[in-house]
Write an enzyme that holds these catalytic residues in place. Structure first.
Site, PDB file in Angstrom:
ATOM      1  N   TYR A  98      -9.305  32.526 -11.624  1.00  0.00           N
ATOM      2  CA  TYR A  98      -9.365  32.691 -13.080  1.00  0.00           C
ATOM      3  C   TYR A  98      -8.711  34.001 -13.497  1.00  0.00           C
ATOM      4  O   TYR A  98      -8.562  34.935 -12.708  1.00  0.00           O
ATOM      5  CB  TYR A  98     -10.828  32.666 -13.568  1.00  0.00           C
ATOM      6  CG  TYR A  98     -11.531  33.974 -13.286  1.00  0.00           C
ATOM      7  CD1 TYR A  98     -11.498  34.999 -14.215  1.00  0.00           C
ATOM      8  CD2 TYR A  98     -12.140  34.209 -12.068  1.00  0.00           C
ATOM      9  CE1 TYR A  98     -12.086  36.230 -13.942  1.00  0.00           C
ATOM     10  CE2 TYR A  98     -12.731  35.426 -11.782  1.00  0.00           C
ATOM     11  CZ  TYR A  98     -12.695  36.431 -12.723  1.00  0.00           C
ATOM     12  OH  TYR A  98     -13.252  37.648 -12.458  1.00  0.00           O
ATOM     13  N   GLY A 125      -1.881  34.608   0.734  1.00  0.00           N
ATOM     14  CA  GLY A 125      -1.612  35.950   0.202  1.00  0.00           C
ATOM     15  C   GLY A 125      -2.383  37.060   0.912  1.00  0.00           C
ATOM     16  O   GLY A 125      -2.178  38.243   0.629  1.00  0.00           O
ATOM     17  N   ASN A 145     -14.202  32.830  -4.392  1.00  0.00           N
ATOM     18  CA  ASN A 145     -13.030  33.696  -4.226  1.00  0.00           C
ATOM     19  C   ASN A 145     -13.399  35.173  -4.126  1.00  0.00           C
ATOM     20  O   ASN A 145     -12.549  35.995  -3.803  1.00  0.00           O
ATOM     21  CB  ASN A 145     -12.031  33.472  -5.358  1.00  0.00           C
ATOM     22  CG  ASN A 145     -10.958  32.459  -4.978  1.00  0.00           C
ATOM     23  OD1 ASN A 145     -10.791  32.156  -3.813  1.00  0.00           O
ATOM     24  ND2 ASN A 145     -10.252  31.946  -5.960  1.00  0.00           N
ATOM     25  N   TYR A 146     -14.666  35.507  -4.434  1.00  0.00           N
ATOM     26  CA  TYR A 146     -15.135  36.868  -4.154  1.00  0.00           C
ATOM     27  C   TYR A 146     -16.005  36.779  -2.891  1.00  0.00           C
ATOM     28  O   TYR A 146     -17.195  37.065  -2.900  1.00  0.00           O
ATOM     29  CB  TYR A 146     -15.919  37.443  -5.339  1.00  0.00           C
ATOM     30  CG  TYR A 146     -15.090  37.658  -6.585  1.00  0.00           C
ATOM     31  CD1 TYR A 146     -13.707  37.815  -6.505  1.00  0.00           C
ATOM     32  CD2 TYR A 146     -15.681  37.719  -7.848  1.00  0.00           C
ATOM     33  CE1 TYR A 146     -12.940  38.013  -7.646  1.00  0.00           C
ATOM     34  CE2 TYR A 146     -14.916  37.923  -8.990  1.00  0.00           C
ATOM     35  CZ  TYR A 146     -13.543  38.070  -8.876  1.00  0.00           C
ATOM     36  OH  TYR A 146     -12.787  38.273 -10.012  1.00  0.00           O
ATOM     37  N   GLY A 165      -5.022  30.556  -1.267  1.00  0.00           N
ATOM     38  CA  GLY A 165      -6.460  30.834  -1.304  1.00  0.00           C
ATOM     39  C   GLY A 165      -6.996  30.792  -2.723  1.00  0.00           C
ATOM     40  O   GLY A 165      -8.084  30.265  -2.974  1.00  0.00           O
ATOM     41  N   CYS A 221      -4.342  39.781 -10.719  1.00  0.00           N
ATOM     42  CA  CYS A 221      -3.536  40.594  -9.791  1.00  0.00           C
ATOM     43  C   CYS A 221      -2.333  39.793  -9.277  1.00  0.00           C
ATOM     44  O   CYS A 221      -2.500  38.711  -8.711  1.00  0.00           O
ATOM     45  CB  CYS A 221      -4.434  41.014  -8.627  1.00  0.00           C
ATOM     46  SG  CYS A 221      -3.525  41.776  -7.315  1.00  0.00           S
TER      47      CYS A 221
HETATM   48  P1  FDA Z   1      -5.891  34.491   1.841  1.00  0.00           P
HETATM   49  O1  FDA Z   1      -4.565  34.166   2.374  1.00  0.00           O
HETATM   50  O2  FDA Z   1      -6.602  35.663   2.417  1.00  0.00           O
HETATM   51  O3  FDA Z   1      -6.805  33.204   1.894  1.00  0.00           O
HETATM   52  C1  FDA Z   1      -8.125  33.153   1.414  1.00  0.00           C
HETATM   53  C2  FDA Z   1      -8.852  31.972   2.065  1.00  0.00           C
HETATM   54  O4  FDA Z   1      -8.169  30.756   1.770  1.00  0.00           O
HETATM   55  C3  FDA Z   1      -8.909  32.051   3.588  1.00  0.00           C
HETATM   56  O5  FDA Z   1     -10.073  31.422   4.038  1.00  0.00           O
HETATM   57  C4  FDA Z   1      -7.696  31.239   4.007  1.00  0.00           C
HETATM   58  O6  FDA Z   1      -7.795  30.729   5.323  1.00  0.00           O
HETATM   59  C5  FDA Z   1      -7.686  30.145   2.963  1.00  0.00           C
HETATM   60  N1  FDA Z   1      -6.339  29.668   2.681  1.00  0.00           N
HETATM   61  C6  FDA Z   1      -5.311  30.423   2.236  1.00  0.00           C
HETATM   62  N2  FDA Z   1      -4.244  29.655   2.051  1.00  0.00           N
HETATM   63  C7  FDA Z   1      -4.572  28.404   2.386  1.00  0.00           C
HETATM   64  C8  FDA Z   1      -3.862  27.176   2.409  1.00  0.00           C
HETATM   65  N3  FDA Z   1      -2.593  27.118   2.042  1.00  0.00           N
HETATM   66  N4  FDA Z   1      -4.505  26.067   2.831  1.00  0.00           N
HETATM   67  C9  FDA Z   1      -5.803  26.139   3.212  1.00  0.00           C
HETATM   68  N5  FDA Z   1      -6.526  27.276   3.203  1.00  0.00           N
HETATM   69  C10 FDA Z   1      -5.920  28.402   2.797  1.00  0.00           C
HETATM   70  N6  FDA Z   1      -9.657  36.075  -7.998  1.00  0.00           N
HETATM   71  C11 FDA Z   1      -9.681  35.558  -9.259  1.00  0.00           C
HETATM   72  O7  FDA Z   1     -10.175  34.449  -9.469  1.00  0.00           O
HETATM   73  N7  FDA Z   1      -9.138  36.267 -10.297  1.00  0.00           N
HETATM   74  C12 FDA Z   1      -8.555  37.472 -10.121  1.00  0.00           C
HETATM   75  O8  FDA Z   1      -8.078  38.073 -11.082  1.00  0.00           O
HETATM   76  C13 FDA Z   1      -8.519  38.021  -8.808  1.00  0.00           C
HETATM   77  N8  FDA Z   1      -7.957  39.240  -8.564  1.00  0.00           N
HETATM   78  C14 FDA Z   1      -7.924  39.737  -7.282  1.00  0.00           C
HETATM   79  C15 FDA Z   1      -7.337  40.994  -7.039  1.00  0.00           C
HETATM   80  C16 FDA Z   1      -7.313  41.503  -5.751  1.00  0.00           C
HETATM   81  C17 FDA Z   1      -6.666  42.848  -5.503  1.00  0.00           C
HETATM   82  C18 FDA Z   1      -7.882  40.771  -4.689  1.00  0.00           C
HETATM   83  C19 FDA Z   1      -7.891  41.336  -3.286  1.00  0.00           C
HETATM   84  C20 FDA Z   1      -8.452  39.524  -4.928  1.00  0.00           C
HETATM   85  C21 FDA Z   1      -8.490  39.007  -6.216  1.00  0.00           C
HETATM   86  N9  FDA Z   1      -9.073  37.766  -6.474  1.00  0.00           N
HETATM   87  C22 FDA Z   1      -9.090  37.271  -7.754  1.00  0.00           C
HETATM   88  C23 FDA Z   1      -9.688  36.999  -5.388  1.00  0.00           C
HETATM   89  C24 FDA Z   1      -8.688  35.969  -4.849  1.00  0.00           C
HETATM   90  O9  FDA Z   1      -8.631  34.877  -5.749  1.00  0.00           O
HETATM   91  C25 FDA Z   1      -9.169  35.450  -3.486  1.00  0.00           C
HETATM   92  O10 FDA Z   1      -9.282  36.507  -2.592  1.00  0.00           O
HETATM   93  C26 FDA Z   1      -8.217  34.385  -2.953  1.00  0.00           C
HETATM   94  O11 FDA Z   1      -8.861  33.602  -1.991  1.00  0.00           O
HETATM   95  C27 FDA Z   1      -6.973  35.008  -2.376  1.00  0.00           C
HETATM   96  O12 FDA Z   1      -6.040  34.050  -2.006  1.00  0.00           O
HETATM   97  P2  FDA Z   1      -4.935  34.458  -0.920  1.00  0.00           P
HETATM   98  O13 FDA Z   1      -4.091  33.293  -0.644  1.00  0.00           O
HETATM   99  O14 FDA Z   1      -4.295  35.730  -1.345  1.00  0.00           O
HETATM  100  O15 FDA Z   1      -5.865  34.834   0.289  1.00  0.00           O
END
Ligand code: FDA
Length: 540
Positions: free
Chosen positions: A188, A110, A473-474, A181, A174
């Site tokens: 949570y 994401g 995750n933060y 990720g 969100c």
């Molecule tokens: P992204 O794609 O950036 O990946 C994050 C990490 O995981 C990277 O190191 C990536 O390489 C790795 N990764 C991603 N996909 C993978 C896969 N398929 N296999 C292996 N590795 C993989 N958290 C929370 O607990 N509760 C909440 O309510 C929120 N709210 C929130 C709002 C907003 C606006 C943001 C920017 C962030 C949050 N978060 C959150 C934090 C969120 O949980 C955290 O940033 C996650 O890692 C995001 O996952 P993505 O896949 O979007 O990130």
């Protein structure tokens, strides 16, 4: 202007060096691309899934899911190639060819990583963007779902609600956050006191490992399955999909947003909240959003928002609040009854009646930000809270704390059940955030970052110690990286590792050593294997 022999020599050397690096990296890229196209079974789709900087759509593809513009400036290192697989076989080939041609592969689901680790790196890299792998299949009868990593939380919630009004999933607030990720880092939301984390509710997963093989829970084994539920997927492989356990939700939930300022006993209410919120009935979640605001006339105050969901109707909520937190003075008029799926819109500030389709929208307005996290075990005294207020006054409208109560289910799950260790003994978690306009210059940005670092430093006496815990995750690179000053230090990794994982860090290192001994899957804060550190593991 005069140049010394030495400076001219250095200049020529730098030019030659950059030229040879560029040649090396472009030939490595060509070899990688050739390998990818030769090994992909369906070559007709290759053009649709491979993007290089020469492609007109390269930048729109890259920027599409970037959540933190702090890492999308012209100075941020960009990928040599972006691959957006349509099929898991493309992932397998991407892993195989990256290994073969020594390309650094990073995975993006994401794109919400706080420090941009899914779309930037200090060494030349390829992004494997899972945006096209986003299918969701809901099995209402068994209360399970199969979700691909490229889906967003909003898509997951939407699809569940389309099939049942009495099932939900306890993940983040969100909707644009990616499953990949989020689930692999814990995850949570407003149901954590009732059902724990997203990662607590995963029952199977499919991962492409370092050898390009597809493994499920049975074939990957319990240790790797344990590691990817909270230990961060990026250290272990490419998680393709997850099987999750859906949870029961009542037909009616009740939400409220109650705001108080300091003149309305704000400080005392926050102090009292610290004593009671983690002991509330597990159906009740009341978090705090704390920020400084300017009143008419320019005077500043602190606004405390009690942002809440109760899994039940308004009368039961009022009874509970009267018993557990009468000081807030909650009344029926403050509350709104709705379905669980509507509550996901409420938490994101959408007006009542907003169409659920908005949950499918991935485009959001973004601002640059820096965040940090803490866990609290004892209520902070009033003087301590007043010190926080003083600091928030310096960043009105930009700095904030989001404070999440623990207790309930979080107390019942053992620290070692999954890598996420922050369980019993924590009364709440703090997320510190500072936002600013992406157009602000570097000096301005640095000022905001310094502000949050000073606030974090101020908080030291009031939060968890030895280790000072943090939530993966933060992501926060301030707490340490693998390549500080160009060197990797095991001792240093264990400092940030213990903050995120406490004693689970050692097991994560063992699992990593077992499944990826040459450290192919890596980033600035990934788990390193405990053997072959010096030669095989490359840059980090
Ligand atoms: P992204 O794609 O950036 O990946 C994050 C990490 O995981 C990277 O190191 C990536 O390489 C790795 N990764 C991603 N996909 C993978 C896969 N398929 N296999 C292996 N590795 C993989 N958290 C929370 O607990 N509760 C909440 O309510 C929120 N709210 C929130 C709002 C907003 C606006 C943001 C920017 C962030 C949050 N978060 C959150 C934090 C969120 O949980 C955290 O940033 C996650 O890692 C995001 O996952 P993505 O896949 O979007 O990130």
């Amino acid at each position: 202007m005069k140049y010394s022999f030495c400076s001219i020599f250095s200049y020529i050397f730098i030019l030659l060096f950059s030229f040879s690096c560029a040649l090396t990296s472009s030939s490595t890229r060509e070899n990688f691309l050739r390998c990818f196209s030769q090994n992909s079974s369906n070559t007709s789709t290759i053009f649709e899934i491979v993007y290089t900087p020469n492609d007109p759509s390269y930048f729109s593809r890259l920027n599409f899911s970037i959540q933190n513009p702090r890492f999308s400036s012209p100075f941020t290192p960009k990928p040599q190639v972006i691959i957006t697989p349509f099929h898991v076989s493309h992932v397998q080939v991407a892993v195989y060819c990256s290994r073969k041609h020594k390309m650094h592969l990073i995975v993006r689901s994401g794109g919400h990583d706080y420090e941009g680790l899914s779309y930037t790196s200090e060494i030349p890299f390829v992004i494997l963007d899972l945006n096209n792998l986003r299918s969701i299949n809901i099995d209402v009868e068994r209360s399970t779902a199969c979700v691909e990593s490229g889906a967003t939380l909003g898509e997951v919630y939407y699809n569940i609600a389309k099939k049942s009004g009495n099932l939900g999933f306890p993940a983040g607030i969100c909707p644009t956050v990616g499953v990949g990720g989020h689930f692999s880092g814990g995850g949570y939301g407003a149901m954590l006191r009732k059902y724990g984390l997203a990662a607590d509710n995963i029952i199977d997963a499919k991962i492409v490992n370092v050898d390009g093989r597809i493994l499920d829970r049975k074939s990957m084994g319990e240790d790797l399955f344990w590691a990817i539920r909270g230990g961060g997927g990026a250290s272990f492989g490419v998680v393709i999909s997850w099987k999750i356990k859906l949870v029961p939700v009542p037909s009616t939930v009740t939400v409220f947003n109650v705001q108080r300022i300091l003149a309305q006993d704000g400080t005392q209410l926050v102090h009292r909240w610290q004593e009671v919120a983690h002991k509330f009935h597990e159906n009740l979640f009341v978090r705090l959003i704390l920020q400084a605001i300017s009143l008419d006339g320019g005077k500043k105050t602190i606004q405390v928002t009690f942002n809440s969901m109760f899994l039940g109707d308004v009368d039961s909520l009022l009874m509970l609040m009267q018993k557990s937190f009468p000081e807030l003075g909650l009344v029926k008029e403050d509350c709104t009854q709705m379905s669980w799926i509507e509550s996901t819109l409420f938490f994101n500030g959408f007006p009542r009646g907003q169409s659920l389709e908005v949950l499918l929208d991935r485009a959001t307005e973004t601002r640059s930000f820096k965040a940090k996290s803490d866990f609290v075990k004892e209520p902070i005294p009033v003087e301590g809270l007043e010190g926080i207020w003083e600091r928030l006054y310096k960043e009105v409208g930009k700095g904030m704390l989001i404070v999440t109560p623990y207790g309930g289910k979080m107390d019942e799950i053992s620290e070692s059940n999954i890598p996420f260790p922050h369980r019993k003994g924590n009364i709440y978690q703090i997320q510190y955030l500072i936002f600013w306009d992406a157009k602000e210059n570097v000096t301005e940005s640095q000022k905001h970052i310094s502000w949050i670092r000073r606030l974090y430093s101020y908080m030291t006496p009031y939060v968890s110690k030895s280790p000072r815990e943090a939530y993966l995750n933060y992501r926060d690179l301030d707490i340490g990286t693998n390549n500080n000053k160009g060197k990797r230090s095991v001792a240093e990794a264990s400092i940030w590792g213990k903050k995120y994982f406490k004693n689970n860090f050692d097991k994560l290192v063992l699992v990593k050593t077992m499944v990826d001994p040459t450290n192919f899957f890596k980033n600035q804060q990934s788990i390193s294997p405990c053997v072959s550190r010096s030669k095989k593991s490359g840059h980090y």
